[in-house]
Design a protein around this motif. Structure first.
Motif, short mmCIF file in Angstrom:
data_model
loop_
_atom_site.label_atom_id
_atom_site.label_comp_id
_atom_site.label_asym_id
_atom_site.label_seq_id
_atom_site.Cartn_x
_atom_site.Cartn_y
_atom_site.Cartn_z
N LEU A 137 0.80 -1.23 0.00
CA LEU A 137 0.00 0.00 0.00
C LEU A 137 0.83 1.28 0.00
O LEU A 137 0.34 2.33 -0.41
N PHE A 138 2.07 1.20 0.46
CA PHE A 138 2.88 2.40 0.56
C PHE A 138 4.05 2.40 -0.42
O PHE A 138 5.07 3.03 -0.21
N GLY A 139 3.88 1.65 -1.53
CA GLY A 139 4.79 1.76 -2.65
C GLY A 139 6.11 1.03 -2.56
O GLY A 139 7.01 1.32 -3.32
N GLU A 140 6.23 0.09 -1.65
CA GLU A 140 7.49 -0.64 -1.55
C GLU A 140 7.48 -1.93 -2.36
O GLU A 140 8.51 -2.55 -2.55
N LEU A 141 6.32 -2.33 -2.83
CA LEU A 141 6.23 -3.53 -3.66
C LEU A 141 5.55 -3.20 -4.96
O LEU A 141 4.56 -2.47 -4.99
N ARG A 142 6.05 -3.76 -6.02
CA ARG A 142 5.34 -3.71 -7.30
C ARG A 142 4.30 -4.81 -7.27
O ARG A 142 4.31 -5.68 -6.40
N MET A 143 3.42 -4.80 -8.21
CA MET A 143 2.37 -5.82 -8.24
C MET A 143 2.94 -7.23 -8.28
O MET A 143 2.36 -8.15 -7.75
N GLY A 144 4.11 -7.41 -8.86
CA GLY A 144 4.73 -8.72 -8.92
C GLY A 144 5.35 -9.15 -7.61
O GLY A 144 5.83 -10.26 -7.48
N GLY A 145 5.38 -8.26 -6.64
CA GLY A 145 5.92 -8.61 -5.34
C GLY A 145 7.37 -8.26 -5.14
O GLY A 145 7.96 -8.60 -4.14
N PHE A 146 7.98 -7.57 -6.09
CA PHE A 146 9.39 -7.23 -5.97
C PHE A 146 9.57 -5.90 -5.26
O PHE A 146 8.82 -4.96 -5.50
#
Length: 156
Positions: A137-146
């Motif tokens: 939610l706070f931008g530390e993960l891309r949708m792919g989980g990286f």
């Protein structure tokens, strides 16, 4: 269970103090790295584990029981099997009359205990991880989980 992103974001924004039930001093255990992550993000994490009481984790003394916590707690994060949840919820509701959230980790669910807490006005999240949700939610993960900025699929 499905929870709206706005609800999860609100919980993670308003929460300042987290009591983490079942935290482990073993750095490879999920309870350890989730609690450590939350503490690095500015949350005060109060570890609770009777088997490790008195040790210091994340700058806090490990408590053996919720009743040993004297400061206000915003959220209780449960790292115990589902069958252990009802007495934890009972103790939580007794110890923290102003508690706002009970969060049950991935794989942890108990409908009756959740309903009991919700009847007292406590928001309950089940089968989710606050670390994962915070990152998402706070931008530390891309949708792919990286983790952004660390791993990239781009070729040089």
């Amino acid at each position: 269970m499905t929870y709206p992103d706005d609800l999860l974001r609100t919980i993670l924004t308003r929460t300042k103090v987290v009591a983490c039930i079942g935290v482990s001093p073993n750095s490879v255990r999920p309870s350890h790295y989730v609690a450590r992550y939350l503490s690095l993000k500015g949350f005060t994490v109060i570890p609770v584990n009777p088997g490790h009481a008195g040790k210091v984790l994340f700058g806090q003394t490990v408590r053996s029981d919720l009743s040993e916590i004297t400061e206000p707690v915003d959220m209780v994060d449960i790292f115990r099997r589902s069958e252990h949840v009802p007495p934890i919820v009972d103790a939580t509701l007794d110890a923290f009359p102003n508690l706002r959230t009970i969060w049950m980790q991935i794989g942890v669910e108990h409908a009756q205990a959740a309903a009991q807490a919700e009847a007292r006005g406590v928001t309950v999240i089940q089968n989710r991880c606050p670390k994962i949700e915070y990152q998402r939610l706070f931008g530390e993960l891309r949708m792919g989980g990286f983790n952004t900025g660390v791993i990239s699929s781009r070729l040089p």
